[in-house]
Design an enzyme around this catalytic site. Structure first.
Site, PDB file in Angstrom:
ATOM      1  N   LYS A   1     -15.770 -10.308 -24.448  1.00 30.34           N
ATOM      2  CA  LYS A   1     -16.784  -9.264 -24.665  1.00 30.34           C
ATOM      3  C   LYS A   1     -16.348  -7.945 -24.025  1.00 30.34           C
ATOM      4  CE  LYS A   1     -20.052 -13.013 -24.713  1.00 30.34           C
ATOM      5  NZ  LYS A   1     -20.338 -13.158 -26.142  1.00 30.34           N
TER       6      LYS A   1
ATOM      7  N   TRP B   1     -28.489 -18.979 -23.241  1.00 30.65           N
ATOM      8  CA  TRP B   1     -27.280 -19.377 -22.520  1.00 30.65           C
ATOM      9  C   TRP B   1     -27.596 -20.073 -21.211  1.00 30.65           C
ATOM     10  CZ3 TRP B   1     -23.210 -20.278 -25.114  1.00 30.65           C
ATOM     11  CH2 TRP B   1     -22.966 -19.570 -26.288  1.00 30.65           C
TER      12      TRP B   1
ATOM     13  N   ASP C   1     -23.507 -16.655 -14.386  1.00 30.76           N
ATOM     14  CA  ASP C   1     -22.779 -16.472 -15.643  1.00 30.76           C
ATOM     15  C   ASP C   1     -22.921 -14.986 -16.004  1.00 30.76           C
ATOM     16  OD1 ASP C   1     -21.849 -16.327 -18.221  1.00 30.76           O
ATOM     17  OD2 ASP C   1     -23.177 -17.877 -19.039  1.00 30.76           O
TER      18      ASP C   1
HETATM   19  C1  LIG Z   1     -23.930 -15.422 -21.448  1.00 32.06           C
HETATM   20  C2  LIG Z   1     -22.963 -16.325 -22.149  1.00 32.06           C
HETATM   21  N1  LIG Z   1     -22.558 -17.455 -21.529  1.00 32.06           N
HETATM   22  C3  LIG Z   1     -21.689 -18.284 -22.106  1.00 32.06           C
HETATM   23  C4  LIG Z   1     -21.162 -18.033 -23.349  1.00 32.06           C
HETATM   24  C5  LIG Z   1     -20.182 -19.008 -23.952  1.00 32.06           C
HETATM   25  O1  LIG Z   1     -18.902 -18.484 -23.877  1.00 32.06           O
HETATM   26  P1  LIG Z   1     -17.672 -19.263 -24.553  1.00 32.06           P
HETATM   27  O2  LIG Z   1     -17.900 -19.219 -26.030  1.00 32.06           O
HETATM   28  O3  LIG Z   1     -16.481 -18.466 -24.118  1.00 32.06           O
HETATM   29  O4  LIG Z   1     -17.670 -20.646 -24.031  1.00 32.06           O
HETATM   30  C6  LIG Z   1     -21.549 -16.873 -24.028  1.00 32.06           C
HETATM   31  C7  LIG Z   1     -20.997 -16.584 -25.363  1.00 32.06           C
HETATM   32  O5  LIG Z   1     -21.424 -15.701 -26.059  1.00 32.06           O
HETATM   33  C8  LIG Z   1     -22.466 -16.008 -23.412  1.00 32.06           C
HETATM   34  O6  LIG Z   1     -22.874 -14.883 -24.015  1.00 32.06           O
END
Ligand SMILES: Cc1ncc(COP(=O)(O)O)c(C=O)c1O
Length: 363
Positions: free
Chosen positions: A199, A106, A175
């Site tokens: 989550k 991520w 994040d």
């Molecule tokens: C740490 C992290 N950042 C970003 C995201 C992306 O989130 P979204 O699908 O809501 O854009 C996720 C999705 O699992 C994630 O675990």
């Protein structure tokens, strides 16, 4: 061997399981008219009823995380993935750069997207270790003129979690999509924090942004007003119709956490659940977790079977035991058990019993 127990457990990384109580409240909200006649979800978002829900949601979040008054709380759409682009567009002056710490899947996505919008650089990368540990903060190369330094507090796909956060001369932007509300947090150490809600905060469709007000700047040319932090802060996240269902769920999730002792209680449960599972993995000859022990995630436990072809059998039998969605991230493989706040201890106990029994038959 088929399972005789009735309860099923969802270990998906997100959208994740909801507590039974929140699920019930949601069903009631959708199924019945409220006492006053019109259910909350059918009321205008500008009316007193829905405004009250948004204000309560923000107040609950502020209380649970100890968010200081000089921070704005924004309710946005587009998920954390949209934030990957919106951070540089909102926080940087034209031509200004930012630094990104690459700890896994991520963090890399955030970095690659930011590269499309600003001259950002990688301050440190864990790629050489296969993202099994966080690069030591002393080695992060953060230019003094960077607008911010971005990090991912918990790598959902790699099972790696930062245990502490360095003091840097530039604002930290984090994040926290997969570990917000799972442990106490010193918000004042960060310039901005963001998290999608699917989550630990309910269903998909909403992304929280917590930002120090002094970092807000007027929207630069080309940035849609609906995605400007300053515009949303100014208009209490009601510039346009907010995602009402997701906000309702987040509200009930926050109430649920508050009623159970807040983030300190959530953190204790988190440790208990993950310790049970890591102890099982470490005592086994079949399962293996490659992540550095003191940086293993308490919310996404990622491991693999040493005998990889056996994984398909493992997943099939786990499903038959009511243990669902244990597959690792689609880009990374392996096994992943996501243990968010809604996962009861009994779910992990059932998983551990299954894993031991599976090993005794296949190990
Ligand atoms: C740490 C992290 N950042 C970003 C995201 C992306 O989130 P979204 O699908 O809501 O854009 C996720 C999705 O699992 C994630 O675990």
């Amino acid at each position: 061997m088929a399972c005789t127990c009735s309860e099923a457990y969802n270990f998906a990384a997100g959208p994740a399981m909801l507590p039974a109580e929140v699920r019930r409240q949601l069903a009631e909200q959708l199924g019945h008219a409220a006492a006053g006649g019109v259910p909350l979800l059918e009321q205008p978002f500008t009316g007193a009823g829905f405004r009250g829900l948004m204000e309560e949601t923000e107040a609950l979040l502020r209380n649970l995380l100890g968010i200081p008054d000089d921070y704005a709380v924004l309710f946005m759409q587009g998920g954390a993935s949209a934030q990957f682009a919106l951070l540089p567009l909102n926080l940087l002056a034209a031509g200004q750069g930012a630094a990104y710490v690459e700890t896994g899947h991520w963090a890399r996505k955030a970095f690659v997207e930011a590269c499309r919008h600003a001259p950002v650089r990688c301050a440190a990368s864990g790629a050489a270790t296969g993202y099994t540990s966080v690069p030591a903060p002393a080695d992060w190369q953060v230019p003094a003129d960077a607008g911010y330094c971005h990090l991912t507090s918990n790598e959902t796909g790699n099972g790696l979690q930062m245990q502490d956060f360095p003091q840097l001369p530039v604002p930290l932007v984090a994040d926290m999509t997969s570990d917000l509300l799972t442990r106490p947090l010193a918000v004042e150490r960060f310039g901005a924090i963001y998290a999608s809600t699917q989550k630990n905060l309910g269903v998909a469709g909403l992304c929280l942004v917590i930002i120090r007000r002094e970092l807000l700047r007027p929207p630069r040319p080309g940035l849609p007003s609906a995605f400007s932090y300053a515009v949303l802060a100014e208009q209490n996240s009601r510039f346009n119709t907010p995602p009402t269902l997701a906000l309702y769920c987040a509200n009930r999730m926050l109430r649920w956490v508050a009623e159970r002792g807040g983030v300190t209680a959530m953190a204790a449960l988190c440790r208990q659940r993950s310790r049970l599972l890591y102890d099982c993995i470490d005592a086994s000859a079949l399962y293996r977790c490659a992540v550095r022990p003191d940086q293993r995630s308490a919310v996404n436990v990622c491991f693999e079977l040493r005998d990889r072809p056996l994984s398909a059998v493992f997943f099939g039998q786990a499903e038959a035991h009511g243990l669902h969605h244990l597959q690792g991230h689609s880009a990374l493989g392996g096994v992943r058990a996501s243990l968010y706040n809604a996962m009861p201890l009994e779910g992990v106990e059932r998983l551990v019993d299954f894993m031991r029994e599976f090993e005794s038959r296949h190990g």
